[in-house]
Design a protein around this motif. Structure first.
Motif, PDB file in Angstrom:
ATOM      1  N   ALA A  59       1.285  10.986   4.910  1.00 40.72           N
ATOM      2  CA  ALA A  59       1.310  10.192   6.139  1.00 40.72           C
ATOM      3  C   ALA A  59       0.931   8.740   5.851  1.00 40.72           C
ATOM      4  CB  ALA A  59       0.361  10.796   7.169  1.00 40.72           C
ATOM      5  N   ILE A  60      -0.075   8.537   5.004  1.00 46.78           N
ATOM      6  CA  ILE A  60      -0.488   7.180   4.639  1.00 46.78           C
ATOM      7  C   ILE A  60       0.634   6.479   3.881  1.00 46.78           C
ATOM      8  CG2 ILE A  60      -2.081   5.862   3.183  1.00 46.78           C
ATOM      9  CD1 ILE A  60      -4.216   7.973   3.940  1.00 46.78           C
ATOM     10  N   LEU A  61       1.310   7.198   2.984  1.00 46.84           N
ATOM     11  CA  LEU A  61       2.420   6.624   2.228  1.00 46.84           C
ATOM     12  C   LEU A  61       3.568   6.243   3.159  1.00 46.84           C
ATOM     13  CD1 LEU A  61       3.669   5.875  -0.489  1.00 46.84           C
ATOM     14  CD2 LEU A  61       4.429   8.253  -0.702  1.00 46.84           C
ATOM     15  N   GLU A  62       3.878   7.093   4.131  1.00 45.11           N
ATOM     16  CA  GLU A  62       4.928   6.776   5.102  1.00 45.11           C
ATOM     17  C   GLU A  62       4.583   5.518   5.888  1.00 45.11           C
ATOM     18  OE1 GLU A  62       7.966   8.028   6.004  1.00 45.11           O
ATOM     19  OE2 GLU A  62       7.841   9.187   4.152  1.00 45.11           O
ATOM     20  N   GLU A  63       3.329   5.415   6.313  1.00 51.35           N
ATOM     21  CA  GLU A  63       2.889   4.224   7.050  1.00 51.35           C
ATOM     22  C   GLU A  63       2.985   2.978   6.167  1.00 51.35           C
ATOM     23  OE1 GLU A  63      -1.302   2.589   8.822  1.00 51.35           O
ATOM     24  OE2 GLU A  63      -0.825   4.712   9.131  1.00 51.35           O
ATOM     25  N   TYR A  64       2.589   3.099   4.914  1.00 54.40           N
ATOM     26  CA  TYR A  64       2.687   1.973   3.983  1.00 54.40           C
ATOM     27  C   TYR A  64       4.147   1.551   3.819  1.00 54.40           C
ATOM     28  CZ  TYR A  64       2.204  -0.941  -0.135  1.00 54.40           C
ATOM     29  OH  TYR A  64       2.255  -2.008  -1.000  1.00 54.40           O
ATOM     30  N   ASN A  65       5.034   2.523   3.668  1.00 56.07           N
ATOM     31  CA  ASN A  65       6.450   2.221   3.450  1.00 56.07           C
ATOM     32  C   ASN A  65       7.093   1.532   4.649  1.00 56.07           C
ATOM     33  OD1 ASN A  65       6.454   3.197   0.846  1.00 56.07           O
ATOM     34  ND2 ASN A  65       7.180   5.232   1.419  1.00 56.07           N
ATOM     35  N   VAL A  66       6.584   1.782   5.847  1.00 58.72           N
ATOM     36  CA  VAL A  66       7.103   1.111   7.037  1.00 58.72           C
ATOM     37  C   VAL A  66       6.674  -0.356   7.038  1.00 58.72           C
ATOM     38  CG1 VAL A  66       6.887   0.990   9.559  1.00 58.72           C
ATOM     39  CG2 VAL A  66       7.264   3.192   8.435  1.00 58.72           C
ATOM     40  N   GLU A  67       5.435  -0.621   6.616  1.00 58.31           N
ATOM     41  CA  GLU A  67       4.874  -1.961   6.713  1.00 58.31           C
ATOM     42  C   GLU A  67       5.113  -2.828   5.480  1.00 58.31           C
ATOM     43  OE1 GLU A  67       0.771  -1.362   7.572  1.00 58.31           O
ATOM     44  OE2 GLU A  67       1.184  -0.330   9.455  1.00 58.31           O
ATOM     45  N   HIS A  68       5.396  -2.232   4.333  1.00 59.88           N
ATOM     46  CA  HIS A  68       5.538  -2.970   3.073  1.00 59.88           C
ATOM     47  C   HIS A  68       6.816  -2.526   2.353  1.00 59.88           C
ATOM     48  CE1 HIS A  68       1.178  -2.871   3.918  1.00 59.88           C
ATOM     49  NE2 HIS A  68       1.199  -4.108   3.457  1.00 59.88           N
ATOM     50  N   LYS A  69       6.978  -3.072   1.164  1.00 58.07           N
ATOM     51  CA  LYS A  69       8.087  -2.643   0.301  1.00 58.07           C
ATOM     52  C   LYS A  69       7.912  -1.156  -0.010  1.00 58.07           C
ATOM     53  CE  LYS A  69      10.321  -3.649  -4.064  1.00 58.07           C
ATOM     54  NZ  LYS A  69      10.237  -4.373  -5.323  1.00 58.07           N
ATOM     55  N   VAL A  70       8.998  -0.421   0.008  1.00 54.36           N
ATOM     56  CA  VAL A  70       8.958   1.030  -0.149  1.00 54.36           C
ATOM     57  C   VAL A  70       8.474   1.418  -1.544  1.00 54.36           C
ATOM     58  CG1 VAL A  70      10.352   3.134  -0.161  1.00 54.36           C
ATOM     59  CG2 VAL A  70      10.760   1.384   1.558  1.00 54.36           C
ATOM     60  N   MET A  71       7.500   2.343  -1.570  1.00 52.00           N
ATOM     61  CA  MET A  71       7.039   2.932  -2.827  1.00 52.00           C
ATOM     62  C   MET A  71       7.542   4.369  -2.863  1.00 52.00           C
ATOM     63  SD  MET A  71       3.119   1.848  -3.688  1.00 52.00           S
ATOM     64  CE  MET A  71       2.382   2.614  -2.267  1.00 52.00           C
ATOM     65  N   ASN A  72       8.344   4.682  -3.856  1.00 57.13           N
ATOM     66  CA  ASN A  72       8.826   6.046  -4.025  1.00 57.13           C
ATOM     67  C   ASN A  72       7.880   6.767  -4.976  1.00 57.13           C
ATOM     68  OD1 ASN A  72      11.154   5.759  -2.420  1.00 57.13           O
ATOM     69  ND2 ASN A  72      12.143   4.656  -4.088  1.00 57.13           N
ATOM     70  N   LEU A  73       6.912   7.490  -4.406  1.00 55.72           N
ATOM     71  CA  LEU A  73       5.914   8.188  -5.205  1.00 55.72           C
ATOM     72  C   LEU A  73       6.058   9.686  -5.052  1.00 55.72           C
ATOM     73  CD1 LEU A  73       2.634   6.180  -4.451  1.00 55.72           C
ATOM     74  CD2 LEU A  73       4.120   5.996  -6.434  1.00 55.72           C
ATOM     75  N   VAL A  74       5.835  10.389  -6.144  1.00 54.52           N
ATOM     76  CA  VAL A  74       5.728  11.841  -6.111  1.00 54.52           C
ATOM     77  C   VAL A  74       4.247  12.152  -6.228  1.00 54.52           C
ATOM     78  CG1 VAL A  74       6.314  13.986  -7.273  1.00 54.52           C
ATOM     79  CG2 VAL A  74       7.983  12.124  -7.188  1.00 54.52           C
TER      80      VAL A  74
END
Length: 80
Positions: free
Chosen positions: A24-39
């Motif tokens: 959920a935190i990663l999804e929120e980050y991806n909305v506000e910043h450059k997308v990070m594709n993390l596994v």
């Protein structure tokens, strides 16, 4: 300052719950910043949790050591 605010910790009991929170935190980050594709596998989650704990401490700092391309900056961004 962020270190003076009272922080309540909750035992999430399992890495499945931690993974849900971090996703959920990663999804929120991806909305506000450059997308990070993390596994976020188990070891990555353990590192993020550890980094978050250290960063939240007064004068907290950590030296991240590892091979290039292992996601050190990305996990640190996720932990902050």
């Amino acid at each position: 300052t962020p270190w003076t605010e009272l922080r309540m910790y909750e035992d999430l009991e399992s890495f499945d719950n931690v993974k849900g929170v971090m996703d959920a935190i990663l999804e929120e980050y991806n909305v506000e910043h450059k997308v990070m594709n993390l596994v976020l596998f188990v070891d990555a989650l353990a590192h993020v949790v550890r980094l978050h704990r250290v960063i939240r401490m007064p004068r907290g700092n950590a030296l991240l050591v590892g091979v290039g391309g292992s996601g050190k900056p990305s996990l640190t961004k996720l932990a902050t």
